[in-house]
Design an enzyme around this catalytic site. Structure first.
Site, PDB file in Angstrom:
ATOM      1  N   GLU A 513      91.954  43.032  47.914  1.00 53.32           N
ATOM      2  CA  GLU A 513      90.537  43.426  47.821  1.00 53.32           C
ATOM      3  C   GLU A 513      89.723  42.360  47.092  1.00 53.32           C
ATOM      4  OE1 GLU A 513      89.566  45.601  49.709  1.00 53.32           O
ATOM      5  OE2 GLU A 513      91.469  46.582  50.136  1.00 53.32           O
ATOM      6  N   ASP A 577      95.111  38.996  52.832  1.00 48.94           N
ATOM      7  CA  ASP A 577      96.559  39.200  52.670  1.00 48.94           C
ATOM      8  C   ASP A 577      97.216  37.969  52.040  1.00 48.94           C
ATOM      9  OD1 ASP A 577      96.643  41.752  53.670  1.00 48.94           O
ATOM     10  OD2 ASP A 577      97.240  41.160  55.694  1.00 48.94           O
TER      11      ASP A 577
HETATM   12 ZN   LIG Z   1      91.072  44.199  53.717  1.00 49.15          ZN
END
Ligand SMILES: [Zn+2]
Length: 672
Positions: A513, A577
């Site tokens: 995030e 990621d």
């Molecule tokens: Zn995301």
């Protein structure tokens, strides 16, 4: 759904359409889930998840089954208990319990719904019939938007891209029945087949509403014609990732010239919007396309189109024949699910969607303590420190831009668990014998709530996910990260396990995030959430080169025959990621140092990666994979794992991988 959420960056695809299954056991980090016969340097995903994948076939009512679903299932059980208790009419119930309880009871009342039949929406169908000329369409569409039927286009509110303190009116494309414009435009055999099945489904829905097969067939053709034209006028998903492309502020009076055939003032008045002078139009060309259609298609075609969307939106709460037909297409054809989920699970989802913070408050009281909030905050701080360190040591970015990036990082605010101020739904009338009416009234509450924000200061405490949600998000215009209580549990967070496992789980989620603030979209917004370029041109160029590496890598992943990940659509998520995992590992090592002792035979670094991999263990149906790569900015789970570790020298070292092995990308992508 009713808010134009152009830019919210979530952790994963929404589960609500496909979650649930028999009683899932407590899902934790588990060495027995691994398949240690697989070489981690050849296929790390199968090494981490192999046994889990074998032991957890997809339940027939599911399109996919993964660790997220297991957790979502546990959360749903808690919600069910809350709702069933609240639904018991006899006892002393407070106002909130009565509301959520009666909502659930109405939804569960299948015999009542069957008995009322299509009469439940007769007044709505009559309104559509009563539209006597095209000039009345605006008022009718305003009414349908108010009760949550997404026809023709979308209207709502949102923060101004370039002044994040202001909430402005927004107009966006919309009005399709299929999940993306490409379904109408692509001509590969799979797309053509889905289109034919969709048209057949629309026809059957009209038949269920009382039309002859011939009449219904003609109506389905009409719907396809109008929706195809709307699709042609729509901007594609990849282009919509560019905030500048979907930002066209204009005066209220300048909307009418885009589509002069539509009575805009009647629409705005009918919508219930407060007075406003300016509006942001996401994609003006769409409205030009709308205008052409309004001129071309006869009034009767428009009534048919509106009627279809009324039937479609109401279907889940109409008699069983409608529910089943709706599932046949939107469940079976589009996602590959074999059976419908049990009624109670669907009703739990609807309650969560519509009265989410009323239900969520009770959920938080049962499941989430102050300790959970405190420990999560501590991890967030560890991740923020680690991301700051990663930024400082980047070799491709100059000092000037680094300084700006660190200011932005420092300005990110953290929201953990649940809102400080709960939403008050007391004005929504809930009747125990009117499931569809309850839905319309709750939609109307939400639509009005969104419109009422226009012209008001931004509410930074508001959440756009409910507390039981197994997901998380970064909001670039708020510059905040949000972690609902629903995800702060095993396998993401487990207070009984070692740091390595928790940093690989919730630590990676937090890192993901945070990194969204610096992905291809997020980087275009400044610390205050304004669309403003704070990059030197040279750094922006370096960034673009590194992103191209990520686009190329993921574009090469084939998820089903002929279906590849769209590297550009998934770029932001893949970047998050990659950066998030790297930052989480650094945060772990900052916390425990290197050379930690083995547990279960694995070093802390290995346990970190295994925990990360196991968060994503998931079985998927081919239909669901095809739908995902077409519409979803997230890559399918297997590629979220292997796509990341391939680029991490820290991973190669942890598992002694050699150059040339599949999990070793010698030209590793490294953005953050
Ligand atoms: Zn995301």
């Amino acid at each position: 759904m009713l808010k134009i959420t152009i830019l919210t960056c979530t952790l994963a695809a929404a589960l609500s359409a496909q979650s649930s299954s028999p009683n899932a056991s407590m899902a934790r980090f588990d060495v027995k889930a691994m398949d240690t016969s697989v070489d981690p340097c050849k296929d790390f995903y199968r090494f981490a998840c192999g046994n889990w994948l074998k032991q957890n076939p997809i339940p027939p009512d599911q399109a996919r089954w993964g660790r997220f679903n297991e957790l979502d299932e546990r959360n749903k059980q808690v919600l069910r208990e809350i709702l069933e208790e609240a639904a018991r009419a006899g006892g002393a119930r407070d106002a909130v319990a009565r509301q959520i309880g009666d909502y659930f009871a109405a939804c569960m009342d299948e015999s009542g719904i069957e008995a009322r039949g299509i009469a439940a929406i007769k007044p709505e169908l009559q309104r559509i019939k009563d539209v006597q000329d095209k000039s009345q369409l605006a008022a009718q569409i305003a009414h349908m938007h108010r009760i949550g039927i997404p026809v023709l286009f979308e209207f709502g509110s949102g923060q101004d891209f370039k002044d994040s303190t202001k909430v402005v009116a927004q107009l966006d494309q919309g009005g399709l029945g299929l999940p993306d414009r490409d379904y109408y435009l692509k001509n590969d055999p799979k797309s053509v087949e889905i289109r034919q099945k969709y048209a057949a489904h629309v026809q059957r829905m009209f038949e269920l509403a009382g039309e002859t097969p011939q009449a219904a067939k003609a109506m389905a053709d009409t719907v396809m014609r109008i929706e195809t034209e709307l699709a042609k006028a729509s901007l594609d998903r990849v282009s919509r990732r560019d905030p500048e492309k979907i930002y066209h502020p204009m005066k209220r009076g300048d909307v009418a010239p885009l589509a002069p055939s539509f009575h805009w003032e009647r629409y705005f008045t009918g919508s219930g919007a407060p007075a406003f002078q300016s509006v942001v139009v996401a994609w003006p060309d769409f409205f030009k396309g709308v205008d052409q259609q309004l001129q071309k298609a006869p009034l009767d075609d428009w009534r048919t189109y509106l009627r279809w969307h009324m039937l479609h939106s109401a279907a889940p709460l109409l008699p069983a024949a409608f529910v089943k037909e709706n599932f046949e297409f939107f469940g079976k054809v589009l996602t590959g699910a074999k059976e419908m989920r049990p009624r109670w699970k669907r009703c739990v989802d609807y309650a969560d969607n519509q009265l989410g913070e009323a239900l969520g408050k009770a959920y938080v009281q049962r499941t989430f303590g102050a300790e959970g909030k405190e420990r999560t905050l501590k991890m967030v701080q560890a991740l923020e420190t680690a991301l700051g360190q990663e930024i400082e040591k980047l070799d491709w970015m100059t000092g000037a831009t680094k300084k700006e990036a660190l200011v932005k990082l420092k300005a990110i605010t953290n929201k953990i668990g649940y809102p400080d101020k709960w939403r008050d739904y007391s004005s929504v009338e809930i009747k125990r014998d009117d499931a569809i009416g309850n839905r319309f009234r709750a939609n109307q509450f939400e639509f009005q709530r969104q419109l009422d924000k226009i012209g008001k200061p931004v509410d930074r405490l508001e959440w756009s996910m409910t507390p039981p949600t197994v997901n998380a998000y970064y909001d670039p215009q708020m510059n905040n990260i949000n972690f609902p209580a629903g995800i702060l549990q095993p396998p993401f967070f487990d207070k009984s396990l070692d740091d390595a496992v928790n940093f690989g789980g919730i630590g990676m989620v937090i890192g993901h995030e945070l990194t969204h603030g610096f992905d291809d979209e997020g980087r275009q917004f400044d610390p205050q959430g304004n669309l403003r370029d704070w990059w030197t041109p040279a750094d922006a160029k370096e960034f673009a080169q590194r992103e191209a590496c990520v686009v190329d890598e993921y574009s090469s992943f084939e998820v089903a025959p002929g279906a590849f990940i769209q590297g550009k659509l998934t770029l932001g998520e893949n970047t998050a990621d990659l950066g998030g995992t790297r930052v989480a590992l650094r945060a772990l090592l900052n916390t425990i140092g290197t050379g930690g002792k083995k547990i279960d035979g694995f070093t802390p670094e290995q346990r970190f990666f295994i925990a990360f991999g196991q968060v994503w263990c998931s079985n998927e149906r081919e239909e669901a994979l095809r739908l995902q790569v077409q519409t979803d900015p997230h890559s399918p789970p297997e590629f979220r794992v292997n796509g990341v570790v391939k680029n991490m020298p820290e991973f190669w070292k942890a598992f002694s991988c050699k150059p040339g092995q599949p999990m070793v990308n010698e030209n590793a992508c490294h953005v953050w």
